[in-house]
Design a protein around this motif. Structure first.
Motif, PDB file in Angstrom:
ATOM      1  N   CYS A  59       0.853  -1.199   0.000  1.00  0.00           N
ATOM      2  CA  CYS A  59       0.000   0.000   0.000  1.00  0.00           C
ATOM      3  C   CYS A  59       0.881   1.238   0.000  1.00  0.00           C
ATOM      4  O   CYS A  59       2.117   1.129   0.104  1.00  0.00           O
ATOM      5  N   GLY A  60       0.268   2.397  -0.086  1.00  0.00           N
ATOM      6  CA  GLY A  60       1.036   3.645  -0.120  1.00  0.00           C
ATOM      7  C   GLY A  60       1.714   3.949   1.207  1.00  0.00           C
ATOM      8  O   GLY A  60       2.777   4.575   1.241  1.00  0.00           O
ATOM      9  N   THR A  61       1.103   3.512   2.298  1.00  0.00           N
ATOM     10  CA  THR A  61       1.682   3.758   3.621  1.00  0.00           C
ATOM     11  C   THR A  61       2.924   2.901   3.823  1.00  0.00           C
ATOM     12  O   THR A  61       3.962   3.397   4.284  1.00  0.00           O
ATOM     13  N   ILE A  64       5.881   4.316   1.963  1.00  0.00           N
ATOM     14  CA  ILE A  64       6.609   5.389   2.656  1.00  0.00           C
ATOM     15  C   ILE A  64       7.516   4.784   3.732  1.00  0.00           C
ATOM     16  O   ILE A  64       8.679   5.178   3.873  1.00  0.00           O
ATOM     17  N   THR A  85      -1.740  17.126   4.749  1.00  0.00           N
ATOM     18  CA  THR A  85      -1.633  15.937   3.903  1.00  0.00           C
ATOM     19  C   THR A  85      -2.486  14.869   4.562  1.00  0.00           C
ATOM     20  O   THR A  85      -3.015  15.066   5.658  1.00  0.00           O
ATOM     21  N   PHE A  86      -2.643  13.733   3.877  1.00  0.00           N
ATOM     22  CA  PHE A  86      -3.284  12.589   4.509  1.00  0.00           C
ATOM     23  C   PHE A  86      -2.333  12.072   5.586  1.00  0.00           C
ATOM     24  O   PHE A  86      -1.113  12.109   5.404  1.00  0.00           O
ATOM     25  N   ALA A  88      -1.206   9.366   6.527  1.00  0.00           N
ATOM     26  CA  ALA A  88      -0.258   8.272   6.228  1.00  0.00           C
ATOM     27  C   ALA A  88       1.175   8.778   6.079  1.00  0.00           C
ATOM     28  O   ALA A  88       2.121   8.084   6.463  1.00  0.00           O
ATOM     29  N   THR A  89       1.341   9.985   5.534  1.00  0.00           N
ATOM     30  CA  THR A  89       2.688  10.531   5.326  1.00  0.00           C
ATOM     31  C   THR A  89       3.440  10.593   6.662  1.00  0.00           C
ATOM     32  O   THR A  89       4.614  10.216   6.754  1.00  0.00           O
ATOM     33  N   VAL A 131       4.818  16.305  -0.405  1.00  0.00           N
ATOM     34  CA  VAL A 131       3.633  15.564  -0.866  1.00  0.00           C
ATOM     35  C   VAL A 131       3.071  16.301  -2.077  1.00  0.00           C
ATOM     36  O   VAL A 131       2.750  17.493  -1.986  1.00  0.00           O
ATOM     37  N   ASP A 157       6.171  11.929  -1.834  1.00  0.00           N
ATOM     38  CA  ASP A 157       4.919  11.194  -1.637  1.00  0.00           C
ATOM     39  C   ASP A 157       4.036  11.511  -2.852  1.00  0.00           C
ATOM     40  O   ASP A 157       3.406  12.567  -2.929  1.00  0.00           O
ATOM     41  N   ALA A 159       1.437   9.752  -3.933  1.00  0.00           N
ATOM     42  CA  ALA A 159       0.195   8.975  -3.842  1.00  0.00           C
ATOM     43  C   ALA A 159      -0.943   9.575  -4.660  1.00  0.00           C
ATOM     44  O   ALA A 159      -1.831   8.859  -5.115  1.00  0.00           O
ATOM     45  N   GLN A 160      -0.895  10.913  -4.840  1.00  0.00           N
ATOM     46  CA  GLN A 160      -1.987  11.586  -5.566  1.00  0.00           C
ATOM     47  C   GLN A 160      -1.518  12.106  -6.920  1.00  0.00           C
ATOM     48  O   GLN A 160      -2.229  12.884  -7.551  1.00  0.00           O
ATOM     49  N   SER A 181       0.606   5.314  -4.071  1.00  0.00           N
ATOM     50  CA  SER A 181      -0.497   4.510  -3.548  1.00  0.00           C
ATOM     51  C   SER A 181      -1.395   4.142  -4.722  1.00  0.00           C
ATOM     52  O   SER A 181      -1.623   4.964  -5.611  1.00  0.00           O
ATOM     53  N   PHE A 183      -4.464   2.827  -3.892  1.00  0.00           N
ATOM     54  CA  PHE A 183      -5.764   2.744  -3.215  1.00  0.00           C
ATOM     55  C   PHE A 183      -6.829   2.948  -4.308  1.00  0.00           C
ATOM     56  O   PHE A 183      -6.613   3.737  -5.236  1.00  0.00           O
ATOM     57  N   LYS A 186      -7.494   6.377  -5.955  1.00  0.00           N
ATOM     58  CA  LYS A 186      -6.393   7.186  -6.494  1.00  0.00           C
ATOM     59  C   LYS A 186      -6.464   7.208  -8.033  1.00  0.00           C
ATOM     60  O   LYS A 186      -7.172   6.406  -8.638  1.00  0.00           O
TER      61      LYS A 186
HETATM   62  C1  LIG Z   1      -3.575   7.726  -0.111  1.00  0.00           C
HETATM   63  C2  LIG Z   1      -2.393   8.410   0.435  1.00  0.00           C
HETATM   64  C3  LIG Z   1      -1.398   7.718   1.156  1.00  0.00           C
HETATM   65  C4  LIG Z   1      -1.567   6.314   1.660  1.00  0.00           C
HETATM   66  O1  LIG Z   1      -1.804   5.356   0.729  1.00  0.00           O
HETATM   67  P1  LIG Z   1      -2.513   3.969   1.135  1.00  0.00           P
HETATM   68  O2  LIG Z   1      -2.352   3.163  -0.115  1.00  0.00           O
HETATM   69  O3  LIG Z   1      -3.929   4.258   1.468  1.00  0.00           O
HETATM   70  O4  LIG Z   1      -1.749   3.390   2.276  1.00  0.00           O
HETATM   71  C5  LIG Z   1      -0.255   8.409   1.521  1.00  0.00           C
HETATM   72  N1  LIG Z   1      -0.089   9.701   1.223  1.00  0.00           N
HETATM   73  C6  LIG Z   1      -1.019  10.407   0.554  1.00  0.00           C
HETATM   74  C7  LIG Z   1      -0.776  11.846   0.241  1.00  0.00           C
HETATM   75  C8  LIG Z   1      -2.214   9.793   0.152  1.00  0.00           C
HETATM   76  O5  LIG Z   1      -3.131  10.507  -0.501  1.00  0.00           O
END
Ligand SMILES: *Cc1c(COP(=O)(O)O)cnc(C)c1O
Length: 370
Positions: A59-61, A64, A85-86, A88-89, A131, A157, A159-160, A181, A183, A186
């Motif tokens: 996963c994205g988390t 990282i 940010t979300f 997870a960062t 990010v 990061d 992810a987006q 990520s 997810f 996304k």
């Molecule tokens: C979605 C997201 C993540 C985490 O990704 P997951 O796949 O849900 O673990 C990390 N950073 C940002 C900026 C995100 O939008």
């Protein structure tokens, strides 16, 4: 009219045959984790992103976490992350035992403010995680110019921001490492959890590849204590199908964003985040700002349009991070944005007619408010 914030079902409807075929192939191959589909996806997405190594993970988390681990970040180190940010960062930083140090964002873009970094750097600072929020790449030249002379690693990061560009370079190809990520919601999304880590550096890549798979050198030779952060074959196969469409989808997101800007320009007190020249953002989200955010959102809801807020509370004010001791007012720009931002629907299949409906409802809101 009923318009969701994102519509994954309409996308699946157009891909159903290819997805079913992908499932059949994976089951026929008989290999379900880190197999041929993962390797193929890594190669193709890595090429599109302009990176030497793209490595799938869970996963994205975890991506990282893997990047921080590969960079040698340890308990007691400090890692600078944006306040908006979300979570997870910052979570990945905490999970590794390091301390997230928050930084404010730029008024005009909502992205990490590079001019505020130097004041936060000390001997413990080992990494910075810009990010690429909402799909726009941060001011990477400025961030790298501050980090590199001090030996501080830069981890994007992304992810987006799949395939977003910055001065001709793609997200994930600019820093020392980058994370993605997949997810489902996304821009490039699996049908479950998945992520990836990228780098141009062979040694960092080797570290990620062994750590994501129990520190393995070979089946039962474990070079180091690692973990299970692997990517599934099914998710890789699904992502492979979607990769055939991602560039067209990105163009569609950009069309929608341009239409929102054009139609909403000058409406009430609405402002947009700027797209920096030299950037091609991929609009994971289209965010407007208004002092009347709550009322606009309520009106749109009533008229069948879903909206979101990304994110309503900056990380330094989240209950989970109270122990770091930040107080309200620490990051005035992020805090102001958090009270004004509203994410409008954007997904590749959204029609001009739907965009116009959303804009028409926002215009009607401001007319009635007069
Ligand atoms: C979605 C997201 C993540 C985490 O990704 P997951 O796949 O849900 O673990 C990390 N950073 C940002 C900026 C995100 O939008």
């Amino acid at each position: 009219m009923r318009i969701p914030l994102v519509d994954l079902k309409i996308q699946y409807a157009g891909l159903e045959n290819d997805m079913q075929a992908a499932v059949k192939q994976v089951f026929a191959n008989g290999n379900y984790i880190l197999g041929a589909k993962v390797t193929e996806f890594e190669k193709r997405f890595g090429e599109l992103s302009g990176v030497k190594h793209m490595m799938g993970c869970s996963c994205g988390t975890s991506a990282i976490f893997l990047a921080l681990q590969a960079c040698g970040i340890k308990p007691g180190d400090e890692v600078i992350v944006p306040a908006n940010t979300f979570i997870a960062t910052a979570e990945a930083v905490s999970l590794i035992g390091a301390k997230p140090v928050f930084v404010d964002c730029e008024e005009e873009t909502g992205l990490m403010d590079a001019t505020k970094l130097s004041a936060l750097i000390n001997a413990k600072t080992k990494a910075i995680i810009p990010v690429h929020l909402y799909g726009q790449i941060c001011d990477m030249d400025a961030i790298i110019a501050i980090a590199r002379p001090k030996g501080i690693k830069v981890i994007e990061d992304s992810a987006q921001a799949h395939l977003a560009t910055y001065k001709g370079r793609k997200a994930g190809s600019i820093g020392d490492m980058a994370t993605f990520s997949f997810f489902p919601g996304k821009n490039l999304g699996a049908y479950g959890d998945a992520g990836a880590v990228s780098t141009q550096d062979d040694a960092l890549a080797k570290q990620v590849k062994t750590y994501r798979n129990h520190g393995r050198e070979s089946k039962y030779a474990h070079d180091q204590v690692g973990f299970n952060f692997r990517m599934d074959e099914l998710q890789a196969a699904f992502l492979g199908v979607k990769l055939n469409h991602i560039e067209k989808w990105t163009a569609s997101r950009r069309r929608i964003a341009a239409r929102y800007r054009e139609k909403l320009q000058g409406t009430g007190d609405i402002r947009f985040f700027r797209e920096n020249s030299g950037n091609e953002a991929v609009y994971h989200l289209f965010v407007i700002r208004s002092a009347k955010r709550e009322a606009i959102g309520a009106h749109l809801k009533e008229m069948g349009v879903d909206t979101g807020v990304h994110y309503p509370l900056p990380l330094h004010l989240q209950p989970a991070y109270q122990f770091l001791g930040y107080s309200k007012g620490a990051f005035p720009v992020s805090e102001k944005h958090a009270s004004e931002m509203l994410s409008l629907p954007v997904y590749p299949e959204m029609t001009d007619e739907q965009v116009d409906y959303v804009c028409g409802q926002i215009q009607a809101f401001f007319k009635a408010a007069k």
